[in-house]
Design an enzyme around this catalytic site. Sequence first.
Site, PDB file in Angstrom:
ATOM      1  NE  ARG A 126      -1.987  -1.671   3.507  1.00  0.00           N
ATOM      2  CZ  ARG A 126      -2.417  -1.867   4.749  1.00  0.00           C
ATOM      3  NH1 ARG A 126      -3.561  -1.379   5.121  1.00  0.00           N
ATOM      4  NH2 ARG A 126      -1.669  -2.508   5.616  1.00  0.00           N
ATOM      5  CE  LYS A 143       4.791 -17.093  15.311  1.00  0.00           C
ATOM      6  NZ  LYS A 143       4.903 -16.793  16.673  1.00  0.00           N
ATOM      7  CG  ASP A 145       6.383 -22.758  13.244  1.00  0.00           C
ATOM      8  OD1 ASP A 145       7.214 -21.903  13.606  1.00  0.00           O
ATOM      9  OD2 ASP A 145       5.691 -23.421  14.007  1.00  0.00           O
ATOM     10  CG  HIS A 146      10.435 -18.131  11.558  1.00  0.00           C
ATOM     11  ND1 HIS A 146       9.259 -17.610  11.992  1.00  0.00           N
ATOM     12  CD2 HIS A 146      11.354 -17.853  12.505  1.00  0.00           C
ATOM     13  CE1 HIS A 146       9.459 -17.025  13.147  1.00  0.00           C
ATOM     14  NE2 HIS A 146      10.718 -17.160  13.487  1.00  0.00           N
ATOM     15  CD  GLU A 175      10.431 -14.524  22.368  1.00  0.00           C
ATOM     16  OE1 GLU A 175      10.687 -13.792  21.405  1.00  0.00           O
ATOM     17  OE2 GLU A 175       9.285 -14.805  22.730  1.00  0.00           O
ATOM     18  CG  HIS A 210       7.108 -21.758  17.873  1.00  0.00           C
ATOM     19  ND1 HIS A 210       6.967 -21.818  16.515  1.00  0.00           N
ATOM     20  CD2 HIS A 210       7.277 -20.453  18.173  1.00  0.00           C
ATOM     21  CE1 HIS A 210       7.043 -20.612  16.022  1.00  0.00           C
ATOM     22  NE2 HIS A 210       7.228 -19.753  17.004  1.00  0.00           N
ATOM     23  CE  LYS A 263       6.603 -11.922  23.252  1.00  0.00           C
ATOM     24  NZ  LYS A 263       7.684 -12.351  22.366  1.00  0.00           N
TER      25      LYS A 263
END
Lengths: 306, 509
Positions: free
Chosen positions: B64, B171, B200-201, B239, B263, B361
Amino acid sequence: MKIDLQTTNSAKIATAMVKARHAAGSPAMDMVLTLIVVTDEEGVSEALNDATAIAREHPARIVGVIRESARGAAALDAKIRIGNNMSGESILLRVRGPLAQHAESVVLPLLLPDSPVVVWWPTHAPKNPADDALRGLAQRRLTDCATAKVPRNALLSQAENYAPGDTDLTWTRLTPWRALLAAALDQVQSPVTRGAITASRTSASAQLLISWLEGRLGIEVDFTPSDTPYIQSVTLTTELGDVSVIHRDQNTANYVLPGLGSRIVPLEHRPVAGLLAEDLRRLDQDDVYAAALMHFQARHAKASAS
Amino acid sequence: MTSAYVNPLRDDQDRRLPQIAGPCSVTIFGITGDLATRKLIPAIYDLANRGLLPPGFSLIGFARQDLDLDGFIKLAYEAAKSRARTPFREEVWKQLEAGIRFVRGDFSDDLAFAELARTIAAVDDERGTGGNHAFYLSIPPGFFPQVVGQLKEHGLAEVSDGSWRRVVIEKPFGHDLASAKELNKIVSDVFPRESVFRIDHYLGKETVQNILAFRFANGMFEPIWNSNYIDHVQITMAEDIGIGGRAGYFDGIGAARDVIQNHLLQLMALVAMEEPVSFNAYSLRIEKQKVLASARTPERIDLHTARAQYTAGWAGGEHVAGYLEEADIPATSTTETYAAIRLDVDTRRWAGVPFYLRAGKRLGRRVTEVAVVFKRAPHQPFTKTATEELGQNALVMRIQPDEGVTLRFGSKVPGTAMEIRDVNMDFAYGGSFVESSPEAYERLILDVLLGEPPLFPQHEEVELSWEILDPIIEKWSRSSKIDTYESGTWGPASADAMIARDGRTWRRP
């Protein structure tokens, strides 16, 4: 960590290495293979650099062997390198006197338990690799005919003395060419009727490429000598038109497919470390190489007979 | 011209030859987005540089943004140059650049999609892409229906003889069972199932294959891989970062939907599944589905799950804000940034072996791992004091950051008295396979272009995962109370209490 040992033996070297590993803080070993590098004073630093570079992909114990003068008393010096921004570890052995003919007796106790052993002659591959007793220690043997005075003859002696597990870097250098040609046929899907290669007369790679194409495709491949030091171009004639790969410069080629014109594609000239890394990914015998090598030998025999 | 063609230059024995994708193009929707510029464009450049893309490859950007072709090329150039993992070479770029096209428009804009259809037809002529086109939806999932609908509307999903159209979605695949089904209906309405690539990298092929190799290529682990020897399994994805700029995406989604649903449940399936008949995607999928179908959500969700938000604190030497203080997060948000759940797998192999899944996290450090914790030896011929410090044996499969395997077992402490303490035996896949192994997205994009049946979930797995998670999320949503944990720690006290109820403790990863 560097340790230099003069007039030593295998047991002392092994002890020094355990000490060095402890001193480096990590006695753990996760090396996956032993790489024996048979070299000389002239080539040693480059060869060990390449070997160390590939140790990043395949953590290895690198054992460099320099055979010095066979005269005088038997003697062994060793330089050990562990840590210092390298994965794995390296030992450089200098053998002299009668020991020069028995370097395998020094190397055998220094092999990693169980793990595969690879021996690499960066230059000066023995004419008959079977003559070198170090060969018997290894299941994979890497030579490089391109460094020989007459690469074609060197390749021929590789063919005569071929044993499963041998490969030559002149074959490894062909992988990008072969990949492009195979991909071309994936796309064109038409029978190949003829082939043509323009390359240096001395290029052993070109000979292997011709042999591979002839063997796989059941065609004849014409050879045109060129004055470039490498393969200049390959053309496969199919019923739908010509497939060509034409070298442009160090890193690119023109890629011509029937009906699609010419395009520039990467065709990288890889450094020796890159070639070694490819070779070490597989430690079983390379049947496709063997077939190409045998075809080359047969071709040569036919040419000499006529 | 038929599928029966066998390329005489290819041979199964010839493992040096890489697969090069056939002629094709990729259209990326959301090309100016974070993912596209950080990952997708550099990965495409790297593939080109490795010589794995077809010579006539075309990259079509759709966005865009107020861009034109030159602006897009510039953006792609910058992205490739600054983020590529392989050396940047102008001549490779030039070749790639010749195939770049750009279409500007809204996803509701019929004219833009008509333009896209024309562009795609044009690259077939100019670049020889042969009618093979992939559509990469690097856009918020809310737009999937619209874009997929437009692709159908403008005939972009229709294949002519011998060519293919594929669609790639990232995802999250829905936010609960109903929405996942809805999404699948929309996509499968337009594309056949083998043309839908759910990426799902994080579960790259390498990781998956490593777990499978570890389990099924070795003889010594399989005999103990069951409830006779295994006490429980802990799967952790921690994380150290907060939600960063993803407030808009993350709030309302939460850790359970964000990572446990995909995951962690996939990891659990790989660890728990039976040996597949073969290693093709189909057989693997069947086994994974069986595990997911036998996984049971706890009856007392309040006792066997935990959720929490991070609060301000010191994490890794920096003072960081709490979740509710992050930009664009409403002060009343009850979205969890930490989730822990217990699952049981009702099979003969796993009866009585709980699987503890946790994700969060702002935890202690960044780590993803699967820890298989073994039962204690049935008898200890040592005195109680000798084994006081001996824990349970554990086998830890580290997924990231340093992929490898750790085996934890007891060993005598050097010295006079008999004292046994836990030690680690460590294997790292090495600086080795990491150095030259391609970035996850490279593999993924190449798999899409090659049409390799992906090792990634199809809709059945996605739906089974939601069936597991839905009751938990539903129960959580009924409470406005949420626990907290200080940033930089290993999670809330409620998670410790949850696992302590079963007489166990969390590993410190």
